[in-house]
Design an enzyme around this catalytic site. Structure first.
Site, PDB file in Angstrom:
ATOM      1  N   CYS A 263       0.861  -1.182   0.000  1.00 12.31           N
ATOM      2  CA  CYS A 263       0.000   0.000   0.000  1.00 12.31           C
ATOM      3  C   CYS A 263       0.898   1.233   0.000  1.00 12.31           C
ATOM      4  O   CYS A 263       2.086   1.144   0.280  1.00 12.31           O
ATOM      5  CB  CYS A 263      -0.866   0.030   1.245  1.00 12.31           C
TER       6      CYS A 263
ATOM      7  N   ARG B 107       1.828   1.221  -5.930  1.00 14.45           N
ATOM      8  CA  ARG B 107       1.944   0.313  -4.788  1.00 14.45           C
ATOM      9  C   ARG B 107       0.626  -0.381  -4.451  1.00 14.45           C
ATOM     10  O   ARG B 107       0.565  -1.242  -3.575  1.00 14.45           O
ATOM     11  CB  ARG B 107       2.414   1.095  -3.553  1.00 14.45           C
TER      12      ARG B 107
ATOM     13  N   TRP C 254      -3.757  -1.852  -1.506  1.00  9.77           N
ATOM     14  CA  TRP C 254      -3.728  -3.110  -2.247  1.00  9.77           C
ATOM     15  C   TRP C 254      -4.233  -4.141  -1.251  1.00  9.77           C
ATOM     16  O   TRP C 254      -3.566  -4.451  -0.265  1.00  9.77           O
ATOM     17  CB  TRP C 254      -2.300  -3.411  -2.681  1.00  9.77           C
TER      18      TRP C 254
ATOM     19  N   ASN D 248       0.467   0.341   6.273  1.00 14.83           N
ATOM     20  CA  ASN D 248       0.991  -0.537   5.225  1.00 14.83           C
ATOM     21  C   ASN D 248       1.635  -1.717   5.931  1.00 14.83           C
ATOM     22  O   ASN D 248       2.438  -1.529   6.840  1.00 14.83           O
ATOM     23  CB  ASN D 248       2.026   0.220   4.390  1.00 14.83           C
ATOM     24  N   GLY D 249       1.266  -2.938   5.535  1.00 13.05           N
ATOM     25  CA  GLY D 249       1.822  -4.127   6.178  1.00 13.05           C
ATOM     26  C   GLY D 249       0.704  -5.055   6.596  1.00 13.05           C
ATOM     27  O   GLY D 249      -0.428  -4.927   6.126  1.00 13.05           O
TER      28      GLY D 249
ATOM     29  N   GLU E 213      10.781 -15.057 -18.422  1.00 15.53           N
ATOM     30  CA  GLU E 213      10.512 -13.648 -18.167  1.00 15.53           C
ATOM     31  C   GLU E 213       9.477 -13.106 -19.163  1.00 15.53           C
ATOM     32  O   GLU E 213       8.558 -12.380 -18.789  1.00 15.53           O
ATOM     33  CB  GLU E 213      11.824 -12.848 -18.213  1.00 15.53           C
TER      34      GLU E 213
ATOM     35  N   LYS F 278       5.803 -11.558 -18.126  1.00 12.75           N
ATOM     36  CA  LYS F 278       5.427 -10.190 -18.533  1.00 12.75           C
ATOM     37  C   LYS F 278       4.078 -10.210 -19.243  1.00 12.75           C
ATOM     38  O   LYS F 278       3.213  -9.385 -18.980  1.00 12.75           O
ATOM     39  CB  LYS F 278       6.519  -9.661 -19.457  1.00 12.75           C
TER      40      LYS F 278
ATOM     41  N   GLU G 275       1.176 -10.975 -16.844  1.00 13.70           N
ATOM     42  CA  GLU G 275       0.992  -9.899 -15.877  1.00 13.70           C
ATOM     43  C   GLU G 275       0.143  -8.752 -16.425  1.00 13.70           C
ATOM     44  O   GLU G 275      -0.711  -8.228 -15.728  1.00 13.70           O
ATOM     45  CB  GLU G 275       2.407  -9.410 -15.530  1.00 13.70           C
TER      46      GLU G 275
ATOM     47  N   HIS H  65       7.346 -34.032 -23.423  1.00 11.05           N
ATOM     48  CA  HIS H  65       7.084 -34.837 -22.225  1.00 11.05           C
ATOM     49  C   HIS H  65       5.733 -34.480 -21.605  1.00 11.05           C
ATOM     50  O   HIS H  65       5.513 -34.745 -20.433  1.00 11.05           O
ATOM     51  CB  HIS H  65       8.234 -34.670 -21.222  1.00 11.05           C
TER      52      HIS H  65
ATOM     53  N   LYS I 167       3.357  -2.874  -7.168  1.00 12.85           N
ATOM     54  CA  LYS I 167       4.769  -2.760  -7.516  1.00 12.85           C
ATOM     55  C   LYS I 167       5.675  -3.333  -6.434  1.00 12.85           C
ATOM     56  O   LYS I 167       6.651  -3.997  -6.710  1.00 12.85           O
ATOM     57  CB  LYS I 167       5.104  -1.288  -7.753  1.00 12.85           C
TER      58      LYS I 167
HETATM   59  O1  M6R Z   1      11.030  -5.447  -5.963  1.00 19.12           O
HETATM   60  P1  M6R Z   1      11.399  -6.838  -6.342  1.00 19.12           P
HETATM   61  O2  M6R Z   1      12.371  -6.910  -7.465  1.00 19.12           O
HETATM   62  O3  M6R Z   1      11.875  -7.669  -5.173  1.00 19.12           O
HETATM   63  O4  M6R Z   1      10.044  -7.507  -6.851  1.00 19.12           O
HETATM   64  C1  M6R Z   1       9.962  -8.861  -7.158  1.00 19.12           C
HETATM   65  C2  M6R Z   1       8.705  -9.164  -7.941  1.00 19.12           C
HETATM   66  O5  M6R Z   1       7.567  -8.844  -7.197  1.00 19.12           O
HETATM   67  C3  M6R Z   1       8.661  -8.376  -9.268  1.00 19.12           C
HETATM   68  O6  M6R Z   1       9.792  -8.625 -10.044  1.00 19.12           O
HETATM   69  C4  M6R Z   1       7.403  -8.768 -10.082  1.00 19.12           C
HETATM   70  O7  M6R Z   1       7.502 -10.099 -10.496  1.00 19.12           O
HETATM   71  C5  M6R Z   1       7.254  -7.814 -11.263  1.00 19.12           C
HETATM   72  N1  M6R Z   1       5.989  -7.169 -11.194  1.00 19.12           N
HETATM   73  C6  M6R Z   1       7.335  -8.471 -12.576  1.00 19.12           C
HETATM   74  O8  M6R Z   1       7.203  -7.583 -13.630  1.00 19.12           O
END
Ligand code: M6R
Length: 610
Positions: free
Chosen positions: A2, A27, A74, A100-101, A483, A487, A490, A506, A605
């Site tokens: 958050c 966030r 969030w 936050n937390g 990756e 992406k 996401e 397999h 984020k």
């Molecule tokens: O801040 P961080 O690099 O530790 O975050 C790790 C993941 O949450 C972050 O890479 C997430 O997978 C991204 N949104 C991917 O695009």
């Protein structure tokens, strides 16, 4: 997870809080709210949805005052709703808090307070905090904060406004990030630096177990448990606010994709001796003896950072022959990992605040390992707690989908691998020079690649209605495929999977049917013939294949339906280029679907909860 903002000073409070929240929306953005002390009482306005919804409400009824807090959420406990939005207050509105937390023992506290006659209006863990303030308040705010936090278990960054104190803003930190900004007759709190940069560049970073009292003229930092006053140097932010703005691009993600060449140059700067083609890391004071002590490397991270770690494994093993494990932090922390003083643990985190990665760092140190962090945020928890830090110089990354943070993390692994190999003398000088030259060439090659995005945009249009998509590759290409797939999932919400191309037969081959889109990465020369075999297997089942290959490598158009070429480079270094078309395909697919590219659903984020 958050975002928290707080302000005390003479400026238009509503504007300061809402513009700060806008910068923190990455966030979390499922609900939003502010609380302002107007001199007499605390007024709250909050709602489910994005900031625009709050703006509409504030148009009807605006707030004025000198002191206020805001929050963008969030959801963790309780679905997004008006009631579950922050700030939370007690029934009398004597106290308003933003949190936050996660409060792990909130149910126990909630039951106890309900028995005492308190009524709750939300399903959140956070609401217990505002009621605890009311319940424990004894006229002394510092003592009350101490009493309240004694009851809380878990992670919390808090901003607190008390109706009794119209000239004081309080902040508390325990395992969730919080910074204090100090300006001319004003002060702020925030979960992250960009939200205060319109007002000040002078920052204090609050540490775990600390609290702050802010007046418009003064900041006092205290050890929360003892009340002991602390002295701390101001941290001056030297990057520009524009770096955290869109600069003419439609989305932060596109801007950040285009910033990669510059980010790579900045991450290399000062670390490569261009003439002698050697790597130096002033931040690593490692002797050969120290390095020889480590019999393995363990890389721990989450999401995209984990995928950068997979490239790191290839690179370090290839260049130094030290065995490398790569683990997802949320798994690592709950096993009994074999890590000790003979292990170099590398944690990777863009934000430096990811809860699981931070826990893995602490656990590794506890087990005696030396922990090196690769992170993008100076002063983050991970940067502060690691034994050594390699800072990536990506600048602030705002889009939830990570791009420039990933490529700078991957680059850091190349530099680190070469650095270790230099000391251990495991590669020839010729090869080192060749490798470094290829790395130095990447930013220009990336620029070239970015100029040819029109074809990728057309391709993205063609896959936007697919129900499922596969990425395949071998060796380093498989790591990049993972990756690319993350992406795409996401931000386009299209199901996709990444497979080691040789594994398809397999099981997964059963899913390939007429028209299934497949993105095949074919940049690793030593396995390109094998890849062609795998492509034939999927083509025979009707797949539509986009091949991503290196210019001059081979004529892939004989085998695939569409081709995309990356500039020629050394096989080991290609991931830095191969990932770019995949980032652009995700971006354009999300755009074609009309999704919110920078703020995909259900995500945030910075993942500061487990
Ligand atoms: O801040 P961080 O690099 O530790 O975050 C790790 C993941 O949450 C972050 O890479 C997430 O997978 C991204 N949104 C991917 O695009």
């Amino acid at each position: 997870m958050c975002g928290i903002i707080g302000y005390i000073g003479e400026k238009d409070i509503q504007k300061v809080l809402t513009t700060g929240l806008k910068k923190l929306e990455y966030r979390g953005y499922d609900s939003v709210g502010i609380a302002v002390h107007n001199g007499d009482s605390v007024q709250v306005n909050k709602s489910k949805g994005r900031l625009e919804e709050l703006h509409q409400q504030l148009d009807q009824h605006s707030f004025s005052g000198m002191l206020g807090i805001g929050h963008t959420r969030w959801a963790t406990h309780g679905h997004p709703s008006d009631e579950n939005s922050h700030p939370h207050t007690d029934a009398n509105k004597d106290f308003a808090i933003v949190h936050n937390g996660i409060i792990e023992n909130y149910l126990e506290i909630k039951r106890e307070l309900i028995e005492k006659g308190y009524t709750f209006s939300s399903e959140t863990d956070s609401e217990v905090i505002s009621h605890l303030f009311y319940h424990l308040y004894d006229g002394d705010m510092v003592a009350t904060i101490q009493q309240v936090v004694k009851r809380l278990k878990g992670a919390y960054a808090l901003g607190i406004v008390s109706e009794h104190e119209p000239d004081r803003l309080y902040a508390v930190r325990e395992a969730s990030p919080l910074i204090i900004g100090t300006g001319e007759e004003e002060a702020l709190i925030s979960s992250d630096i960009p939200a205060v940069l319109d007002h000040t560049r002078d920052i204090y970073i609050l540490e775990d177990g600390e609290m702050a009292i802010l007046t418009k003229d003064d900041i006092t930092l205290l050890q929360t448990s003892t009340g002991e006053q602390l002295s701390r140097d101001i941290f001056r932010v030297d990057w520009d606010v524009e770096q955290a703005e869109k600069n003419g691009y439609d989305h932060f993600m596109l801007k950040e994709i285009h910033e990669q060449p510059e980010a790579l140059k900045k991450t290399t700067a000062g670390r490569v001796n261009q003439e002698r083609k050697t790597v130096k890391f002033d931040e690593l004071q490692w002797s050969r003896d120290r390095i020889e002590q480590w019999d393995k490397v363990t890389i721990v991270a989450c999401g995209t950072a984990y995928h950068a770690g997979l490239i790191g494994k290839h690179v370090i093993e290839e260049l130094t022959r030290i065995p490398v494990d790569v683990e997802v932090a949320s798994e690592f922390r709950y096993r009994r990992p074999i890590v000790n003083e003979k292990t170099l643990v590398i944690v990777i985190s863009q934000s430096g605040e990811t809860a699981d990665t931070l826990a893995a760092l602490r656990q590794s140190q506890h087990l005696g390992a030396n922990v090196l962090a690769i992170t993008n945020v100076v002063g983050s928890s991970i940067a502060r707690e690691a034994d050594e830090v390699i800072l990536t110089m990506a600048g602030p990354e705002i889009a939830v989908a990570s791009t420039k943070a990933y490529t700078t993390q991957v680059l850091s692994f190349y530099l680190l691998g070469i650095y270790l190999a230099q000391i251990k003398q495991t590669i020839t000088e010729d090869y080192r020079q060749q490798l470094l030259q290829s790395i130095l060439d990447i930013p220009n090659q990336m620029e070239e690649l970015l100029e040819h995005s029109a074809a990728l945009r057309r391709y993205s249009e063609s896959i936007k209605d697919a129900s499922s998509l596969f990425f395949i590759g071998r060796g380093l290409d498989h790591a990049v495929a993972l990756e690319g797939s993350l992406k795409l999932k996401e931000i386009s919400y299209i199901h996709s999977e990444a497979y080691a191309a040789g594994e398809l037969k397999h099981g997964t081959l059963a899913l390939i049917e007429e028209g299934t889109p497949i993105i095949a990465l074919i940049t690793q020369e030593e396995v390109s013939e094998k890849m062609m075999g795998n492509i034939k297997e999927v083509k025979a089942r009707g797949a539509q294949v986009l091949g991503v290959s290196m210019q001059g490598n081979m004529d892939i158009l004989e085998y695939v339906d569409d081709g995309c070429y990356i500039p020629e480079s050394l096989s080991l270094v290609t991931p830095l280029l191969t990932v770019v078309p995949l980032q652009l395909i995700s971006y354009y697919t999300s755009l074609a679907l009309g999704n919110d590219v920078d703020k995909p659903r259900n995500l945030a984020k910075s993942v500061t909860v487990e």
